[in-house]
Design an enzyme around this catalytic site. Structure first.
Site, PDB file in Angstrom:
ATOM      1  N   GLY A   1      -5.818  11.584   2.193  1.00 25.37           N
ATOM      2  CA  GLY A   1      -7.254  11.379   2.053  1.00 25.37           C
ATOM      3  C   GLY A   1      -7.490   9.925   1.679  1.00 25.37           C
ATOM      4  N   TYR A   2      -8.497   9.683   0.884  1.00 25.11           N
ATOM      5  CA  TYR A   2      -8.811   8.298   0.473  1.00 25.11           C
ATOM      6  C   TYR A   2      -7.914   7.915  -0.704  1.00 25.11           C
ATOM      7  CZ  TYR A   2     -12.627   7.946   3.746  1.00 25.11           C
ATOM      8  OH  TYR A   2     -13.358   7.858   4.906  1.00 25.11           O
TER       9      TYR A   2
ATOM     10  N   GLY B   1       0.802  -1.222   0.000  1.00 27.68           N
ATOM     11  CA  GLY B   1       0.000   0.000   0.000  1.00 27.68           C
ATOM     12  C   GLY B   1       0.834   1.270   0.000  1.00 27.68           C
TER      13      GLY B   1
ATOM     14  N   TYR C   1     -10.202   4.609  14.993  1.00 27.55           N
ATOM     15  CA  TYR C   1      -9.185   5.019  14.005  1.00 27.55           C
ATOM     16  C   TYR C   1      -8.962   6.535  14.050  1.00 27.55           C
ATOM     17  CZ  TYR C   1      -7.019   5.186   9.294  1.00 27.55           C
ATOM     18  OH  TYR C   1      -6.177   5.373   8.213  1.00 27.55           O
TER      19      TYR C   1
HETATM   20  N1  CAA Z   1     -22.553   8.715   7.329  1.00 30.55           N
HETATM   21  C1  CAA Z   1     -23.784   8.555   7.829  1.00 30.55           C
HETATM   22  N2  CAA Z   1     -24.383   7.349   7.935  1.00 30.55           N
HETATM   23  C2  CAA Z   1     -23.705   6.271   7.503  1.00 30.55           C
HETATM   24  C3  CAA Z   1     -22.421   6.381   6.970  1.00 30.55           C
HETATM   25  C4  CAA Z   1     -21.853   7.661   6.884  1.00 30.55           C
HETATM   26  N3  CAA Z   1     -20.617   7.847   6.389  1.00 30.55           N
HETATM   27  N4  CAA Z   1     -21.987   5.142   6.646  1.00 30.55           N
HETATM   28  C5  CAA Z   1     -22.984   4.302   6.958  1.00 30.55           C
HETATM   29  N5  CAA Z   1     -24.026   4.985   7.468  1.00 30.55           N
HETATM   30  C6  CAA Z   1     -25.293   4.471   7.933  1.00 30.55           C
HETATM   31  C7  CAA Z   1     -25.875   3.458   6.956  1.00 30.55           C
HETATM   32  O1  CAA Z   1     -26.596   4.103   5.927  1.00 30.55           O
HETATM   33  C8  CAA Z   1     -26.758   2.633   7.865  1.00 30.55           C
HETATM   34  O2  CAA Z   1     -27.933   3.350   8.121  1.00 30.55           O
HETATM   35  P1  CAA Z   1     -29.353   2.608   8.196  1.00 30.55           P
HETATM   36  O3  CAA Z   1     -29.255   1.691   9.379  1.00 30.55           O
HETATM   37  O4  CAA Z   1     -30.333   3.727   8.396  1.00 30.55           O
HETATM   38  O5  CAA Z   1     -29.481   1.907   6.896  1.00 30.55           O
HETATM   39  C9  CAA Z   1     -25.921   2.617   9.125  1.00 30.55           C
HETATM   40  O6  CAA Z   1     -25.095   3.752   9.113  1.00 30.55           O
HETATM   41  C10 CAA Z   1     -24.963   1.437   9.126  1.00 30.55           C
HETATM   42  O7  CAA Z   1     -25.502   0.608   9.995  1.00 30.55           O
HETATM   43  P2  CAA Z   1     -25.164  -0.938   9.898  1.00 30.55           P
HETATM   44  O8  CAA Z   1     -25.736  -1.565  11.099  1.00 30.55           O
HETATM   45  O9  CAA Z   1     -25.510  -1.497   8.559  1.00 30.55           O
HETATM   46  O10 CAA Z   1     -23.565  -0.870  10.002  1.00 30.55           O
HETATM   47  P3  CAA Z   1     -22.569  -2.061  10.010  1.00 30.55           P
HETATM   48  O11 CAA Z   1     -22.397  -2.556  11.382  1.00 30.55           O
HETATM   49  O12 CAA Z   1     -22.900  -3.054   8.946  1.00 30.55           O
HETATM   50  O13 CAA Z   1     -21.248  -1.288   9.600  1.00 30.55           O
HETATM   51  C11 CAA Z   1     -19.805   0.018   8.222  1.00 30.55           C
HETATM   52  C12 CAA Z   1     -21.053  -0.835   8.294  1.00 30.55           C
HETATM   53  C13 CAA Z   1     -18.622  -0.701   8.866  1.00 30.55           C
HETATM   54  C14 CAA Z   1     -20.014   1.326   8.937  1.00 30.55           C
HETATM   55  C15 CAA Z   1     -19.545   0.237   6.728  1.00 30.55           C
HETATM   56  O14 CAA Z   1     -20.578   1.045   6.228  1.00 30.55           O
HETATM   57  C16 CAA Z   1     -18.222   0.903   6.439  1.00 30.55           C
HETATM   58  O15 CAA Z   1     -17.195   0.245   6.331  1.00 30.55           O
HETATM   59  N6  CAA Z   1     -18.227   2.228   6.230  1.00 30.55           N
HETATM   60  C17 CAA Z   1     -17.032   2.950   5.815  1.00 30.55           C
HETATM   61  C18 CAA Z   1     -16.338   3.599   6.970  1.00 30.55           C
HETATM   62  C19 CAA Z   1     -15.151   4.335   6.410  1.00 30.55           C
HETATM   63  O16 CAA Z   1     -15.277   5.316   5.695  1.00 30.55           O
HETATM   64  N7  CAA Z   1     -13.943   3.862   6.699  1.00 30.55           N
HETATM   65  C20 CAA Z   1     -12.748   4.435   6.144  1.00 30.55           C
HETATM   66  C21 CAA Z   1     -11.850   3.317   5.710  1.00 30.55           C
HETATM   67  S1  CAA Z   1     -10.467   3.867   4.727  1.00 30.55           S
HETATM   68  C22 CAA Z   1      -9.413   4.525   5.837  1.00 30.55           C
HETATM   69  O17 CAA Z   1      -9.621   4.530   7.005  1.00 30.55           O
HETATM   70  C23 CAA Z   1      -8.167   5.128   5.257  1.00 30.55           C
HETATM   71  C24 CAA Z   1      -8.087   6.560   5.567  1.00 30.55           C
HETATM   72  O18 CAA Z   1      -7.299   6.959   6.423  1.00 30.55           O
HETATM   73  C25 CAA Z   1      -8.874   7.530   4.792  1.00 30.55           C
END
Ligand code: CAA
Length: 240
Positions: free
Chosen positions: A178-179, A13, A147
């Site tokens: 960023g991403y 990465g 994180y």
């Molecule tokens: N903002 C607002 N709401 C959000 C959201 C967001 N960014 N992401 C998810 N939600 C909401 C969903 O729409 C869902 O809502 P509903 O229940 O009303 O449908 C709820 O939150 C998610 O609930 P779940 O019970 O389904 O969640 P889960 O336990 O299955 O978890 C998750 C899902 C892990 C949050 C998954 O959505 C995820 O991985 N999200 C991405 C998080 C992210 O951006 N991580 C960054 C990784 S990259 C990185 O970290 C590198 C860096 O430095 C930039």
């Protein structure tokens, strides 16, 4: 004289791109990895960069690993604390284990990586400490209480180290990617990833090499007056 650089999480990465950029800049580079032997061996075959295996979350392993690198390659002049993991979950579902694993690797891991090399840098009156933080340490992120806490903590670490190291010729700076198109971001569910990309004015993910370029700049001998800074590279997604 060639500088010696240590890059944690340096075989995949963003870390792999950093290792290669520092090598291209003339450094002797040691890259660490936590578990993926196959990827590390492939990386060494392809780049000629030596890899070392240890868990950055363990002080003992880090100190022993760093001693071995210094024995084989000489004193470490540049340290890049890049190793990091995610254990994403909405806060109401986040377990103490998910919290602790991320703290151990991303935050304590920085202490464990920098602390053993710090006395040598002070003695030799030269050092470059670069910590890879994140946009999500600057703005917070849904499902990343753990994180974001570590990545915000990184910024406190470098601002403090900068003040302590300045008189000894040591700089400490952070890069906030960023991403970026890495396995970590590709692990985010596709629909969520698409919605993230839609929020990036550049309209795309960043490339690992675009972060490596920031690190190579901060690591150079000529960057000595840049100390305690944060470089953001996020395609205009967020401004501090
Ligand atoms: N903002 C607002 N709401 C959000 C959201 C967001 N960014 N992401 C998810 N939600 C909401 C969903 O729409 C869902 O809502 P509903 O229940 O009303 O449908 C709820 O939150 C998610 O609930 P779940 O019970 O389904 O969640 P889960 O336990 O299955 O978890 C998750 C899902 C892990 C949050 C998954 O959505 C995820 O991985 N999200 C991405 C998080 C992210 O951006 N991580 C960054 C990784 S990259 C990185 O970290 C590198 C860096 O430095 C930039």
């Amino acid at each position: 004289m060639a500088r010696t650089a240590l890059v944690t999480g340096g075989s995949r990465g963003i870390g792999a791109a950093i290792s290669q950029a520092l090598k291209a800049q003339g450094c002797n580079v040691a890259a660490t990895y936590a578990g993926n032997d196959e990827a590390a061996a492939k990386f060494t075959d392809e780049t000629g960069i030596k890899t070392y295996k240890w868990n950055v979350g363990s002080y003992e392993e880090s100190a022993a690993g760093i001693a071995k690198v210094e024995e084989e390659m000489g004193p470490i002049d540049i340290v890049v604390a890049n190793a990091g993991i995610t254990r994403d979950a909405p806060f109401h579902k986040m377990t103490p284990q998910q919290w602790q694993e991320v703290i151990d690797t991303n935050l304590t891991g920085v202490f464990n990586t920098v602390h053993p090399v710090w006395p040598g840098m002070r003695e030799r009156k030269f050092g470059r400490v670069i910590v890879i933080s994140s946009i999500n340490g600057q703005k917070g992120q849904f499902a990343q209480v753990n994180y974001a806490a570590t990545k915000a903590g990184d910024l406190g670490i470098v601002k403090s180290l900068a003040q302590e190291g300045a008189r000894a010729g040591i700089t400490a700076n952070a890069v906030c990617p960023g991403y970026i198109a890495t396995e970590m971001v590709m692990a985010v569910p596709e629909k969520v990833r698409e919605s993230i990309i839609a929020q990036i004015p550049a309209g795309r993910l960043g490339e690992p090499e675009e972060i490596a370029r920031c690190v190579a700049f901060l690591a150079s001998d000529e960057s000595g007056f840049i100390n305690g800074s944060t470089i953001s590279a996020n395609g205009a997604q967020f401004f501090v």
